[in-house]
Design a protein around this motif. Structure first.
Motif, PDB file in Angstrom:
ATOM      1  N   ARG A 139       0.789  -1.377  -0.111  1.00 18.39           N
ATOM      2  CA  ARG A 139       0.116   0.000  -0.135  1.00 18.39           C
ATOM      3  C   ARG A 139       0.898   1.477   0.116  1.00 18.39           C
ATOM      4  N   PHE A 140       1.800   1.335   0.962  1.00 19.67           N
ATOM      5  CA  PHE A 140       2.701   2.571   0.643  1.00 19.67           C
ATOM      6  C   PHE A 140       3.473   2.546  -0.601  1.00 19.67           C
ATOM      7  N   ARG A 141       3.969   1.758  -1.213  1.00 20.19           N
ATOM      8  CA  ARG A 141       4.623   1.543  -2.500  1.00 20.19           C
ATOM      9  C   ARG A 141       3.466   2.045  -3.585  1.00 20.19           C
ATOM     10  N   ILE A 142       2.371   1.679  -3.294  1.00 22.54           N
ATOM     11  CA  ILE A 142       1.233   2.341  -4.065  1.00 22.54           C
ATOM     12  C   ILE A 142       0.930   3.831  -4.119  1.00 22.54           C
ATOM     13  N   GLU A 143       0.707   4.077  -2.706  1.00 20.37           N
ATOM     14  CA  GLU A 143       0.844   5.594  -2.314  1.00 20.37           C
ATOM     15  C   GLU A 143       1.952   6.361  -2.927  1.00 20.37           C
ATOM     16  N   ARG A 144       3.033   5.974  -3.088  1.00 17.17           N
ATOM     17  CA  ARG A 144       4.051   6.568  -3.410  1.00 17.17           C
ATOM     18  C   ARG A 144       3.993   6.644  -5.160  1.00 17.17           C
ATOM     19  N   ALA A 145       3.399   5.632  -5.714  1.00 17.35           N
ATOM     20  CA  ALA A 145       3.173   5.866  -7.131  1.00 17.35           C
ATOM     21  C   ALA A 145       2.135   6.772  -7.585  1.00 17.35           C
ATOM     22  N   VAL A 146       1.256   6.822  -6.737  1.00 15.44           N
ATOM     23  CA  VAL A 146       0.029   7.895  -6.770  1.00 15.44           C
ATOM     24  C   VAL A 146       0.837   9.136  -6.701  1.00 15.44           C
ATOM     25  N   ALA A 147       1.507   9.332  -5.723  1.00 16.27           N
ATOM     26  CA  ALA A 147       2.204  10.751  -5.415  1.00 16.27           C
ATOM     27  C   ALA A 147       3.269  11.201  -6.593  1.00 16.27           C
ATOM     28  N   GLU A 148       3.812  10.141  -7.392  1.00 19.57           N
ATOM     29  CA  GLU A 148       4.667  10.668  -8.184  1.00 19.57           C
ATOM     30  C   GLU A 148       4.033  10.514  -9.694  1.00 19.57           C
ATOM     31  N   GLY A 149       2.711  10.082  -9.689  1.00 16.34           N
ATOM     32  CA  GLY A 149       2.047  10.193 -11.130  1.00 16.34           C
ATOM     33  C   GLY A 149       2.180   8.940 -11.676  1.00 16.34           C
ATOM     34  N   GLY A 150       2.647   7.989 -11.072  1.00 13.96           N
ATOM     35  CA  GLY A 150       2.749   6.686 -11.822  1.00 13.96           C
ATOM     36  C   GLY A 150       1.527   5.641 -11.783  1.00 13.96           C
ATOM     37  N   LEU A 151       0.358   6.238 -10.955  1.00 17.81           N
ATOM     38  CA  LEU A 151      -1.074   5.897 -10.838  1.00 17.81           C
ATOM     39  C   LEU A 151      -1.667   7.067 -10.810  1.00 17.81           C
ATOM     40  N   ALA A 152      -2.893   6.633 -11.441  1.00 21.41           N
ATOM     41  CA  ALA A 152      -4.070   7.909 -11.305  1.00 21.41           C
ATOM     42  C   ALA A 152      -4.259   8.513  -9.961  1.00 21.41           C
ATOM     43  N   GLU A 153      -4.339   9.614  -9.822  1.00 21.88           N
ATOM     44  CA  GLU A 153      -4.691  10.358  -8.401  1.00 21.88           C
ATOM     45  C   GLU A 153      -5.997   9.698  -7.951  1.00 21.88           C
ATOM     46  N   ALA A 154      -7.075   9.219  -8.513  1.00 20.15           N
ATOM     47  CA  ALA A 154      -8.121   8.616  -8.051  1.00 20.15           C
ATOM     48  C   ALA A 154      -7.888   7.467  -7.549  1.00 20.15           C
ATOM     49  N   THR A 155      -6.783   6.596  -7.773  1.00 19.96           N
ATOM     50  CA  THR A 155      -6.374   5.410  -7.353  1.00 19.96           C
ATOM     51  C   THR A 155      -6.494   5.406  -5.767  1.00 19.96           C
ATOM     52  N   ASP A 156      -7.170   4.452  -5.231  1.00 18.92           N
ATOM     53  CA  ASP A 156      -7.292   3.981  -3.774  1.00 18.92           C
ATOM     54  C   ASP A 156      -6.327   3.005  -3.420  1.00 18.92           C
ATOM     55  N   PRO A 157      -4.985   3.421  -2.863  1.00 22.74           N
ATOM     56  CA  PRO A 157      -3.995   2.671  -2.495  1.00 22.74           C
ATOM     57  C   PRO A 157      -4.530   1.277  -1.599  1.00 22.74           C
ATOM     58  N   ALA A 158      -5.300   1.530  -0.501  1.00 21.21           N
ATOM     59  CA  ALA A 158      -5.897   0.477   0.091  1.00 21.21           C
ATOM     60  C   ALA A 158      -6.569  -0.603  -0.638  1.00 21.21           C
ATOM     61  N   VAL A 159      -7.503   0.058  -1.618  1.00 17.70           N
ATOM     62  CA  VAL A 159      -8.261  -0.886  -2.559  1.00 17.70           C
ATOM     63  C   VAL A 159      -7.467  -1.747  -3.286  1.00 17.70           C
ATOM     64  N   LEU A 160      -6.607  -1.148  -4.038  1.00 16.89           N
ATOM     65  CA  LEU A 160      -5.738  -1.850  -4.752  1.00 16.89           C
ATOM     66  C   LEU A 160      -4.555  -2.864  -4.000  1.00 16.89           C
ATOM     67  N   ALA A 161      -4.148  -2.465  -2.943  1.00 15.24           N
ATOM     68  CA  ALA A 161      -3.364  -3.499  -2.332  1.00 15.24           C
ATOM     69  C   ALA A 161      -4.074  -4.535  -1.897  1.00 15.24           C
ATOM     70  N   GLY A 162      -5.428  -4.534  -1.482  1.00 18.73           N
ATOM     71  CA  GLY A 162      -6.366  -5.462  -1.177  1.00 18.73           C
ATOM     72  C   GLY A 162      -6.611  -6.436  -2.189  1.00 18.73           C
ATOM     73  N   LEU A 163      -6.660  -5.728  -3.244  1.00 24.75           N
ATOM     74  CA  LEU A 163      -6.962  -6.555  -4.489  1.00 24.75           C
ATOM     75  C   LEU A 163      -5.866  -7.526  -4.737  1.00 24.75           C
ATOM     76  N   VAL A 164      -4.803  -6.993  -4.724  1.00 24.73           N
ATOM     77  CA  VAL A 164      -3.418  -7.809  -4.868  1.00 24.73           C
ATOM     78  C   VAL A 164      -3.329  -8.852  -3.754  1.00 24.73           C
ATOM     79  N   GLN A 165      -3.665  -8.557  -2.549  1.00 23.06           N
ATOM     80  CA  GLN A 165      -3.805  -9.451  -1.585  1.00 23.06           C
ATOM     81  C   GLN A 165      -4.792 -10.727  -1.819  1.00 23.06           C
ATOM     82  N   THR A 166      -6.018 -10.265  -2.213  1.00 20.01           N
ATOM     83  CA  THR A 166      -6.986 -11.158  -2.812  1.00 20.01           C
ATOM     84  C   THR A 166      -6.347 -12.199  -3.803  1.00 20.01           C
TER      85      THR A 166
END
Length: 179
Positions: A139-166
């Motif tokens: 989730r922290f890595r995803i948050e960093r990607a959102v902050a750096e523009g690697g993922l859309a600003e609307a990306t919810d890091p907790a949801v994406l991390a949860g999806l990967v965990q699933t």
């Protein structure tokens, strides 16, 4: 003919791997100390001297494999791109769960959490804590990607991390079934 008077050195890592294979196939209760001794090529007293008890050997096997699975996340979040990080989690997990050359299919921690375990380690809590830490790391890595523009600003890091965990848990369960 020269015969070496010294026995082969005891390889603890190999012994833990061999024990893990038995625990995978037979569960904790279904794996006897006698079977462990045979698989490790040591006497029962040597097994106790090396590991303390069958329960402590099981716990060491669970910890060893749980930390191997966590290492997949450590390597993944070090990837320069978020796409590479997400790919590394999933591909690295598949590679780890299908290590048939080590004599096991699947995820020992999933097996251990679902099956009977020793009383010396609360396996369910131990594994859950590690998995939460892995998810937080991702989730922290995803948050960093959102902050750096690697993922859309609307990306919810907790949801994406949860999806990967699933997906990770699904890969684990499928590997346990031999996929």
């Amino acid at each position: 003919m020269h015969v070496d008077a010294h026995p082969a050195a005891f390889d603890r890592d190999d012994a833990v791997r061999r024990a893990a294979c038995l625990f995978w196939r037979h569960g904790f209760s279904g794996t006897s100390t006698r079977a462990l001794s045979r698989a490790l090529g040591i006497s029962g007293s040597s097994l106790y001297a090396a590991f303390g008890s069958k329960g402590e050997l099981f716990d060491e096997a669970v910890r060893t494999y749980a930390l191997r699975y966590s290492a997949v996340y450590e390597r993944a979040v070090a990837q320069p791109s978020i796409a590479g990080a997400l790919e590394r989690v999933l591909v690295g997990s598949v590679e780890e769960f299908t290590r048939t050359q080590d004599g096991h299919p699947g995820c020992l921690t999933s097996s251990a959490v679902m099956a009977d375990t020793s009383t010396t380690l609360d396996v369910r809590t131990y594994v859950a804590d590690l998995q939460r830490a892995d998810e937080a790391r991702l989730r922290f890595r995803i948050e960093r990607a959102v902050a750096e523009g690697g993922l859309a600003e609307a990306t919810d890091p907790a949801v994406l991390a949860g999806l990967v965990q699933t997906l990770w848990h699904g890969l684990s369960a499928r590997a346990e079934l031999g996929a």
